[in-house]
Write a protein that holds these residues in place. Sequence first.
Motif, mmCIF file in Angstrom:
data_model
loop_
_atom_site.group_PDB
_atom_site.id
_atom_site.type_symbol
_atom_site.label_atom_id
_atom_site.label_comp_id
_atom_site.label_asym_id
_atom_site.label_seq_id
_atom_site.Cartn_x
_atom_site.Cartn_y
_atom_site.Cartn_z
ATOM 1 N N ILE A 155 87.141 2.113 88.017
ATOM 2 C CA ILE A 155 86.415 1.275 87.071
ATOM 3 C C ILE A 155 87.145 1.259 85.726
ATOM 4 C CG2 ILE A 155 84.157 1.577 88.152
ATOM 5 C CD1 ILE A 155 83.498 3.651 86.027
ATOM 6 N N PRO A 198 86.864 0.304 81.350
ATOM 7 C CA PRO A 198 85.952 0.078 80.223
ATOM 8 C C PRO A 198 85.957 -1.406 79.846
ATOM 9 C CG PRO A 198 88.013 1.044 79.453
ATOM 10 C CD PRO A 198 88.088 1.037 80.953
ATOM 11 N N GLN A 240 78.554 -1.058 85.932
ATOM 12 C CA GLN A 240 79.492 -0.143 86.585
ATOM 13 C C GLN A 240 79.092 1.326 86.511
ATOM 14 O OE1 GLN A 240 83.898 -1.472 86.113
ATOM 15 N NE2 GLN A 240 82.984 -1.663 84.086
ATOM 16 N N TYR A 263 79.999 3.063 83.939
ATOM 17 C CA TYR A 263 81.095 3.697 83.190
ATOM 18 C C TYR A 263 80.510 4.480 82.012
ATOM 19 C CZ TYR A 263 85.635 4.210 80.869
ATOM 20 O OH TYR A 263 86.774 4.725 80.289
#
Length: 257
Positions: A58, A60, A194, A196
């Motif tokens: 993943i 940012p 995601q 994240y």
Amino acid sequence: MKVILCLLLPLYLVACATHTQTTSGQSYLEKYKDVPTVTTSHKDGINIEEQIRQVAKIEPTLTFPARIGLARIDRGQLSNIPGEEVEAWVKTRDRLGSNFGEFVPVSPLIANMVSSSISSQKNTRINDVMNKIRLGAARQHLDAVLIYETYSKSDHQSNILSIADLTIIGGFILPSKAIEAEGFANAILIDVVQGYPYGTAEVILGKEEIYTSSWGGYDRQRKFSEKVKSKAAIKIAEEVEIMFIRLRTELAEKRIK
């Protein structure tokens, strides 16, 4: 230096810390491109090496200004944000400025409604509070969500180390200071879609002798507990401001390269 300065603050702040993350999943996995994946599977059929690569894959994506969700966890559940804490978050937003964006409370009603709808469709009950928060934030079209929780020693019969086992987010605890602590707060900023993790913040509050010396009785203890938790929330809002300033700079520098 940041933690050291926090340790020197008077009255009730014992320790605080912030952390940010802007690392690339692609760059991370590039280091392992020539490392073969183990083909053996776990007894339940899951290949953990493949799962690790999928989880790491993943990037940012957060940009500012942004719609940042505010989700408050109290006793393990998503809760409404008390007025005093709302005021603290408004001040944090104003200090960050218009280029930051806005804070949008994640509605417990919307989160429960969406999770209940999905549960009925999939015949799988969604009980996990983090999943509920992400579902609610997605329905509200938020870019990321800041999830925070506060605890008071009064919430548990023992001490702050015992409370740490009950937290949803978890955090940084100083064992040498924990016995003296009255409460703590921690927060995590995650990408809604995601998951994240962009950053975390933690604070630990020390004893306030003015209150503890004369506090007694269930009603008064409950009020004191709420006061400690409120102070922790105000302090975590200040730490989150520091985290956001650092994160915004690091993300901007990363995109320039």
